[in-house]
Design a protein around this motif. Structure first.
Motif, PDB file in Angstrom:
ATOM      1  N   MET A   1       0.837  -1.209   0.000  1.00 25.00           N
ATOM      2  CA  MET A   1       0.000   0.000   0.000  1.00 25.00           C
ATOM      3  C   MET A   1       0.866   1.251   0.000  1.00 25.00           C
ATOM      4  O   MET A   1       2.011   1.217   0.421  1.00 25.00           O
ATOM      5  CB  MET A   1      -0.922   0.004   1.220  1.00 25.00           C
ATOM      6  CG  MET A   1      -2.131  -0.889   1.049  1.00 25.00           C
ATOM      7  SD  MET A   1      -3.321  -0.672   2.391  1.00 25.00           S
ATOM      8  CE  MET A   1      -2.569  -1.699   3.648  1.00 25.00           C
ATOM      9  N   ALA A   3       1.509   5.338   1.003  1.00 20.31           N
ATOM     10  CA  ALA A   3       1.165   6.336   2.019  1.00 20.31           C
ATOM     11  C   ALA A   3       0.327   7.448   1.384  1.00 20.31           C
ATOM     12  O   ALA A   3       0.398   7.675   0.174  1.00 20.31           O
ATOM     13  CB  ALA A   3       2.440   6.904   2.640  1.00 20.31           C
ATOM     14  N   PRO A   4      -0.483   8.147   2.202  1.00 18.54           N
ATOM     15  CA  PRO A   4      -1.361   9.189   1.644  1.00 18.54           C
ATOM     16  C   PRO A   4      -0.578  10.443   1.278  1.00 18.54           C
ATOM     17  O   PRO A   4       0.229  10.939   2.065  1.00 18.54           O
ATOM     18  CB  PRO A   4      -2.329   9.466   2.795  1.00 18.54           C
ATOM     19  CG  PRO A   4      -1.553   9.128   4.028  1.00 18.54           C
ATOM     20  CD  PRO A   4      -0.645   7.978   3.647  1.00 18.54           C
ATOM     21  N   GLY A  20       4.985   0.437   0.015  1.00 18.77           N
ATOM     22  CA  GLY A  20       5.577  -0.800   0.508  1.00 18.77           C
ATOM     23  C   GLY A  20       6.470  -1.476  -0.514  1.00 18.77           C
ATOM     24  O   GLY A  20       7.374  -2.238  -0.155  1.00 18.77           O
TER      25      GLY A  20
ATOM     26  N   GLY B  55       3.844   4.314   9.836  1.00 14.63           N
ATOM     27  CA  GLY B  55       4.144   3.967   8.450  1.00 14.63           C
ATOM     28  C   GLY B  55       3.900   2.495   8.159  1.00 14.63           C
ATOM     29  O   GLY B  55       3.447   2.130   7.058  1.00 14.63           O
ATOM     30  N   ALA B  58       0.333   2.174   7.542  1.00 10.87           N
ATOM     31  CA  ALA B  58      -0.059   2.740   6.245  1.00 10.87           C
ATOM     32  C   ALA B  58       0.293   1.788   5.102  1.00 10.87           C
ATOM     33  O   ALA B  58      -0.447   1.679   4.121  1.00 10.87           O
ATOM     34  CB  ALA B  58       0.620   4.097   6.043  1.00 10.87           C
ATOM     35  N   MET B  59       1.417   1.091   5.216  1.00  8.87           N
ATOM     36  CA  MET B  59       1.853   0.270   4.092  1.00  8.87           C
ATOM     37  C   MET B  59       1.373  -1.163   4.165  1.00  8.87           C
ATOM     38  O   MET B  59       1.136  -1.798   3.159  1.00  8.87           O
ATOM     39  CB  MET B  59       3.383   0.322   3.987  1.00  8.87           C
ATOM     40  CG  MET B  59       3.839   1.712   3.556  1.00  8.87           C
ATOM     41  SD  MET B  59       5.555   1.760   3.060  1.00  8.87           S
ATOM     42  CE  MET B  59       6.325   1.287   4.567  1.00  8.87           C
ATOM     43  N   ARG B  60       1.232  -1.701   5.390  1.00  8.23           N
ATOM     44  CA  ARG B  60       0.873  -3.118   5.515  1.00  8.23           C
ATOM     45  C   ARG B  60      -0.526  -3.350   6.082  1.00  8.23           C
ATOM     46  O   ARG B  60      -1.003  -4.478   6.089  1.00  8.23           O
ATOM     47  CB  ARG B  60       1.870  -3.813   6.432  1.00  8.23           C
ATOM     48  CG  ARG B  60       3.236  -3.950   5.816  1.00  8.23           C
ATOM     49  CD  ARG B  60       4.026  -4.904   6.662  1.00  8.23           C
ATOM     50  NE  ARG B  60       5.320  -5.194   6.106  1.00  8.23           N
ATOM     51  CZ  ARG B  60       6.254  -5.848   6.781  1.00  8.23           C
ATOM     52  NH1 ARG B  60       6.026  -6.230   8.015  1.00  8.23           N
ATOM     53  NH2 ARG B  60       7.404  -6.096   6.223  1.00  8.23           N
TER      54      ARG B  60
END
Lengths: 183, 178
Positions: A1, A3-4, A20, B55, B58-60
Motif C-alpha cells: 500500500m 502512504a497518503p 511498501g 508507516g 499505512a503500508m501493511r
C-alpha cells in the motif's frame, strides 16, 4: 500500500508518497556506502525497512515527507527527496538522496525544484533549508543550482548532533522571484 | 483511518497517531522501561520510532496499536502485531508506559491483538521476542499461554540484543479461548 499524499510530475521524474514496494530501492540506497555516507550511513536491509516506514509514517502524521522518486523512462525507484521535518530538526528541509547510478543527470535538482514548489504552495513554509555536510560537494552544487545560499553551521538533534552540517537555504519570496524570472 | 479500533474491558486499541508523540517519547526516554528493548532513545529517535509504527500501518495495514486506558483516555503503551523486514516470525509485542504497568494491561491488550491477528492477518502462529532477563514480559507470555521456543536472532538494529522466542499456534490459542 502507498502512504497518503500527492503525486508530482517533472519532465523526467514521478514523485509519489512512499509505498511498501519501495523496499528494494531503500535497501539499495542505504546499503551503498557512498550513497548513504551523508544521509546517516550504511543500513542493513532490515534497518532500511524501518527508514522506509518512518518516511511513510511522516506522510500520515505530518502530511508531508520525502517523495519516492521514479524515473519515468525506466519506471524504477531511483531515490527519495522532498520535505522533511522530523522532531528537533533545525528547519523546514527539502532533502535528497539518490541511487549512485543515477547521479550526474540533474535528477536531484529537477525533483527538489518540484518538491520545493509543492512545499511552498501547500505546507505554509516561508523558507526552505538543506542540511549539508561541509564535505558533500555534489549536494552543495545541487543547493547552489536551486538558488540556496550557505547560511552557516547548524546542528541536528541528538543522536545526530555530532554530524557536521551547514544549513543552506532561501526564503519563499526569493524562490518564487527566481521561478518567475525564469518563466 | 489506518486500521480498526479494538475494545477490551478496560482498554481501547487503535492505530497510532501524531497525538501519541508526547507519552510515546516519555516512554522511549525512560531508562528502566526501555531496558530490554534497546535502551532509552532521545526525542528525535522516539519521533522516528512512532512514525515507523504509523508507516507500517499505512503500508501493511497492521502494526502495533496505541493502548488507551478507557477510564482516563490516557495513552498507556503500544502493543500488537509487528513484523519488520527479516523478523524471525509474526510477533505480538508490547511496551507499556509507567502509568500502564502492573495492571494486567499487557495481557488484556495482547489477548485482543492476538484474536485480531489470527482472525484478520492470516497468521497461523505468533512469537514474542523477549530478553531472557525480562521477567515481567516472560510472565505476560506465560499468561497468554505461550511456550518458550528457544534463543532467536533478530535482525539489525536489534542484532546485538539477546532474545528468546516465546510463542504458540493459532490452533492452541483458539482452543484455549474456546
Amino acid at each position: 500500500m502507498i502512504a497518503p499524499g500527492p503525486t508530482l510530475e517533472t519532465e523526467r521524474l514521478i514523485l509519489r508518497p512512499t509505498s511498501g514496494e519501495d523496499l528494494d530501492g531503500f535497501a539499495a540506497l542505504m546499503g551503498d556506502e557512498e550513497a548513504s555516507r551523508f544521509i546517516g550511513g550504511v543500513q542493513a536491509r532490515a534497518a532500511a525497512w524501518r527508514s522506509m516506514c518512518t518516511m511513510a509514517g511522516s506522510w500520515v502524521t505530518r502530511g508531508h515527507a520525502m517523495f519516492s522518486v521514479i524515473e519515468k523512462s525506466s519506471g524504477r525507484w531511483v531515490g527519495r527527496l522532498g520535505p522533511w521535518t522530523p522532531e528537533g530538526w533545525p528547519g523546514t528541509e527539502v532533502g535528497w538522496g539518490l541511487l549512485r547510478e543515477t547521479w550526474g543527470k540533474g535528477y536531484a535538482t529537477e525533483g527538489a525544484a518540484a518538491a520545493i514548489d509543492w512545499a511552498f504552495d501547500n505546507l505554509g513554509w516561508t523558507e526552505v533549508i538543506h542540511c549539508i555536510d561541509p564535505g558533500n560537494v555534489p549536494s552543495q552544487k545541487v543547493a547552489e543550482r536551486l538558488g540556496a545560499r550557505n547560511l552557516g553551521p547548524g546542528k541536528l538533534p541528538a543522536p545526530f548532533e555530532s554530524a557536521p552540517i551547514e544549513i543552506w537555504g532561501q526564503s519563499r519570496e526569493a524562490w518564487r522571484a527566481r521561478v518567475r524570472s525564469r518563466a | 483511518m489506518l486500521g480498526p479500533t479494538l475494545q477490551t474491558e478496560r482498554l481501547l486499541l487503535r492505530p497510532p497517531c501524531e497525538a501519541d508523540y508526547a507519552p510515546f517519547a516519555e516512554m522511549m526516554g525512560d531508562v528502566e522501561l526501555t531496558r530490554f528493548i534497546g535502551g532509552a532513545k532521545p526525542p528525535a529517535l522516539a519521533w522516528r520510532g512512532l512514525a515507523t509504527m504509523v508507516g507500517c500501518w499505512a503500508m501493511r495495514g497492521y502494526g502495533m496499536f496505541a493502548l488507551i486506558e478507557k477510564e482516563t483516555g490516557a495513552w498507556v503503551g503500544q502493543l500488537g502485531p509487528w513484523k519488520p523486514a527479516e523478523w524471525p516470525g509474526n510477533e505480538i509485542g508490547w511496551t507499556l508506559a509507567r502509568r500502564g504497568i502492573g495492571k494486567g494491561y499487557a495481557v488484556e491488550g495482547a489477548t485482543a491483538a492476538m484474536d485480531w491477528a489470527f482472525d484478520h492477518l492470516g497468521w497461523t502462529e505468533v512469537i514474542h521476542c523477549i530478553d531472557p532477563n525480562n521477567e515481567p514480559s516472560i510472565r505476560v507470555a506465560e499468561r497468554l499461554g505461550s511456550r518458550r521456543l528457544g534463543p532467536i536472532q533478530c535482525p539489525p538494529p536489534y542484532d546485538q540484543v539477546e532474545s528468546i522466542a516465546w510463542g504458540q499456534s493459532a490452533e492452541d490459542w483458539r482452543a484455549r479461548r474456546a
